[in-house]
Motif scaffolding. Structure first.
Motif, mmCIF file in Angstrom:
data_model
loop_
_atom_site.group_PDB
_atom_site.id
_atom_site.type_symbol
_atom_site.label_atom_id
_atom_site.label_comp_id
_atom_site.label_asym_id
_atom_site.label_seq_id
_atom_site.Cartn_x
_atom_site.Cartn_y
_atom_site.Cartn_z
ATOM 1 N N SER A 137 0.859 -1.185 0.000
ATOM 2 C CA SER A 137 0.000 0.000 0.000
ATOM 3 C C SER A 137 0.893 1.232 0.000
ATOM 4 N N ILE A 138 0.450 2.258 -0.714
ATOM 5 C CA ILE A 138 1.288 3.446 -0.873
ATOM 6 C C ILE A 138 0.416 4.678 -1.044
ATOM 7 N N GLU A 139 0.898 5.809 -0.537
ATOM 8 C CA GLU A 139 0.174 7.068 -0.712
ATOM 9 C C GLU A 139 0.173 7.462 -2.188
ATOM 10 N N ARG A 140 -0.964 7.993 -2.645
ATOM 11 C CA ARG A 140 -1.098 8.344 -4.055
ATOM 12 C C ARG A 140 -0.048 9.371 -4.498
ATOM 13 N N ALA A 141 0.247 10.383 -3.647
ATOM 14 C CA ALA A 141 1.207 11.421 -4.019
ATOM 15 C C ALA A 141 2.605 10.841 -4.227
ATOM 16 N N ALA A 142 3.024 9.950 -3.314
ATOM 17 C CA ALA A 142 4.349 9.329 -3.425
ATOM 18 C C ALA A 142 4.425 8.433 -4.658
ATOM 19 N N LEU A 143 3.343 7.713 -4.929
ATOM 20 C CA LEU A 143 3.295 6.825 -6.087
ATOM 21 C C LEU A 143 3.344 7.627 -7.383
ATOM 22 N N LEU A 144 2.598 8.725 -7.439
ATOM 23 C CA LEU A 144 2.559 9.548 -8.646
ATOM 24 C C LEU A 144 3.932 10.142 -8.953
ATOM 25 N N LYS A 145 4.607 10.637 -7.920
ATOM 26 C CA LYS A 145 5.931 11.245 -8.110
ATOM 27 C C LYS A 145 6.930 10.214 -8.642
ATOM 28 N N ALA A 146 6.939 9.029 -8.016
ATOM 29 C CA ALA A 146 7.900 7.992 -8.401
ATOM 30 C C ALA A 146 7.611 7.440 -9.797
ATOM 31 N N VAL A 147 6.344 7.129 -10.076
ATOM 32 C CA VAL A 147 5.983 6.579 -11.390
ATOM 33 C C VAL A 147 6.188 7.631 -12.477
ATOM 34 N N GLY A 148 5.850 8.890 -12.165
ATOM 35 C CA GLY A 148 6.006 9.969 -13.147
ATOM 36 C C GLY A 148 7.448 10.169 -13.534
ATOM 37 N N GLN A 149 8.340 10.139 -12.552
ATOM 38 C CA GLN A 149 9.767 10.317 -12.826
ATOM 39 C C GLN A 149 10.296 9.188 -13.694
ATOM 40 N N ALA A 150 9.940 7.955 -13.340
ATOM 41 C CA ALA A 150 10.474 6.799 -14.060
ATOM 42 C C ALA A 150 9.884 6.662 -15.468
ATOM 43 N N GLN A 151 8.552 6.828 -15.588
ATOM 44 C CA GLN A 151 7.933 6.545 -16.881
ATOM 45 C C GLN A 151 8.282 7.556 -17.958
ATOM 46 N N SER A 152 8.841 8.716 -17.564
ATOM 47 C CA SER A 152 9.120 9.744 -18.569
ATOM 48 C C SER A 152 10.211 9.325 -19.553
ATOM 49 N N VAL A 153 11.030 8.338 -19.206
ATOM 50 C CA VAL A 153 12.063 7.895 -20.153
ATOM 51 C C VAL A 153 11.524 6.870 -21.149
ATOM 52 N N VAL A 154 10.340 6.324 -20.875
ATOM 53 C CA VAL A 154 9.781 5.282 -21.747
ATOM 54 C C VAL A 154 9.341 5.902 -23.069
ATOM 55 N N GLU A 155 9.785 5.322 -24.181
ATOM 56 C CA GLU A 155 9.376 5.802 -25.496
ATOM 57 C C GLU A 155 7.936 5.374 -25.771
ATOM 58 N N ARG A 156 7.170 6.280 -26.364
ATOM 59 C CA ARG A 156 5.747 5.989 -26.620
ATOM 60 C C ARG A 156 5.569 4.844 -27.626
ATOM 61 N N ARG A 157 6.454 4.809 -28.624
ATOM 62 C CA ARG A 157 6.337 3.749 -29.633
ATOM 63 C C ARG A 157 7.470 2.760 -29.435
ATOM 64 N N ASN A 158 7.110 1.535 -29.140
ATOM 65 C CA ASN A 158 8.112 0.510 -28.867
ATOM 66 C C ASN A 158 7.846 -0.731 -29.684
ATOM 67 N N THR A 159 8.904 -1.249 -30.307
ATOM 68 C CA THR A 159 8.767 -2.527 -31.006
ATOM 69 C C THR A 159 9.023 -3.680 -30.045
ATOM 70 N N ILE A 160 9.627 -3.368 -28.883
ATOM 71 C CA ILE A 160 9.876 -4.392 -27.855
ATOM 72 C C ILE A 160 8.893 -4.140 -26.709
ATOM 73 N N PRO A 161 7.893 -5.007 -26.531
ATOM 74 C CA PRO A 161 6.830 -4.747 -25.554
ATOM 75 C C PRO A 161 7.325 -4.444 -24.135
ATOM 76 N N ILE A 162 8.370 -5.134 -23.680
ATOM 77 C CA ILE A 162 8.826 -4.962 -22.298
ATOM 78 C C ILE A 162 9.335 -3.538 -22.058
ATOM 79 N N LEU A 163 9.793 -2.840 -23.110
ATOM 80 C CA LEU A 163 10.307 -1.485 -22.942
ATOM 81 C C LEU A 163 9.200 -0.465 -22.693
ATOM 82 N N ALA A 164 7.953 -0.864 -22.947
ATOM 83 C CA ALA A 164 6.824 0.016 -22.641
ATOM 84 C C ALA A 164 6.405 -0.125 -21.182
#
Length: 372
Positions: free
Chosen positions: A4-31
């Motif tokens: 279980s995790i606070e929404r604010a902490a989860l949003l900050k952490a997921v937002g920081q990490a997911q920003s490097v993910v490319e929107r179009r990926n030929t390799i599913p795991i990279l999404a």
């Protein structure tokens, strides 16, 4: 895995990490984003194979474990949840999914095995040092505007971070250029950085780093090797490959003896350039600077759209000079000035112009003129 995790902490952490993910990926795991829960922390890891971001957040972990889930979908879900919500996340290995619960909201997302998630090869770093966040922020913020977007000259698609000889000794220096303008910014050399190899930090990495250096109190741990650079705070680690290329000898294009000096209020100058450029041709964006004793006239003459002219009081005591520049380049350079006045040093209408902030030589900018 169950936590279980606070929404604010989860949003900050997921937002920081997911920003490097490319929107179009030929390799599913990279999404996907890798979620790992252990102890009282949850780690979120994302990569595009060139950059890897790891962010952690405190959580109540009931069952340790890990899996990968769509980075974009998880981020959108967390953003849509109400402020203050407690988010419960549980992995259902049998079904190959995770269950997300927050209040009356329920979501189920498909997962991929964490074993398939790529791991960035470790590196032996030649230099490890600590740098205050405001120092790194200044180095990259003041140079990034000059990064080239021309993919064929890939070695200019980043900021060249290296140790150099400054006026008062060795400095940590950031340089960027696209062939039309150049930014060179110096900072005191941190302890432990003497043996740092010069590296070209890619444009995307520079953008991601900006999120780590917002906190003025933060100390950033920097590690550099010939092939990688890593920036770390207690919560976030950003690791990136560096551009494999040789940065050009930028010192050759920095004018050493431009005798004509103009001093002008930086914000007034930038605003005047912005106003007269409104009528400039979209293709050339050319602005002419006409200098006479203590007077500057900025003018644009665009046959297709019209003319514009604005006069500014400046400190200038040399012979008359007319010189043209791309308005966008002038605006961007003037925007870097933190002090009140910008000092421009000219030679003639065909030679590069040097600009610095007042008497501060730790940040200098060069812009090539154009015919008007």
């Amino acid at each position: 895995m169950k936590f279980s995790i606070e929404r604010a902490a989860l949003l900050k952490a997921v937002g920081q990490a997911q920003s490097v993910v490319e929107r179009r990926n030929t390799i599913p795991i990279l999404a996907n984003i890798l979620v790992e829960a252990e102890g009282d922390q949850v780690r979120f890891k994302a990569t595009d194979l060139d950059i890897e971001v790891i962010d952690s957040a405190p959580a109540q972990v009931e069952r340790a474990g890990g899996t990968t889930v769509s980075a974009q979908t998880l981020h959108e879900i967390v953003r849509a949840l109400p402020d203050g919500a407690l988010v419960a996340i549980e992995e259902d290995q049998a079904q190959g999914r995770i269950n997300i619960t927050a209040g009356r909201s329920r979501f189920q997302l498909q997962t991929l095995p964490k074993e398939d998630f790529p791991v960035m090869a470790s590196s032996d770093y030649a230099a490890n040092f600590s740098c205050p966040a405001p120092v790194l922020r200044r180095l990259f913020d003041k140079s990034r505007f000059a990064i080239s977007t021309e993919e064929t000259r890939y070695y200019l698609n980043g900021v060249y971070l290296h140790v150099a000889e400054g006026e008062g000794g060795r400095v940590l220096r950031a340089v960027a250029t696209d062939g039309h303008r150049l930014a060179r910014v110096d900072a005191d050399l941190p302890e432990g950085a003497d043996d740092m190899p010069g590296v070209i930090v890619p444009r995307k990495t520079v953008g991601e780093l900006r999120k780590l250096v917002d906190d003025d109190e933060a100390q950033i741990a920097v590690s550099v090797s010939e092939t990688k650079i890593r920036f770390a705070t207690p919560e976030i680690t950003l690791t990136s490959k560096v551009i494999d290329g040789t940065f050009p000898d930028y010192a050759r294009v920095i004018p050493q003896a431009n005798p004509r000096t103009m001093e002008v209020d930086a914000s007034d100058f930038a605003a005047a350039v912005r106003r007269v450029a409104i009528v400039s041709s979209e293709r050339s964006r050319a602005v002419k600077l006409s200098l006479d004793e203590d007077r500057l006239i900025l003018s644009v003459n665009a046959p297709d759209s019209g003319t514009a002219e604005e006069e500014l009081a400046v400190a200038y005591g040399d012979e008359k000079l007319e010189i043209g520049f791309n308005a966008k380049y002038l605006e961007e350079i003037a925007a870097q000035v933190d002090r009140e006045n910008a000092v421009f040093r000219f030679n003639n209408a065909g030679d590069p112009t040097l600009m610095q902030e007042g008497g501060d030589a730790s940040a200098i900018y060069v812009v090539m003129p154009m015919r008007v």
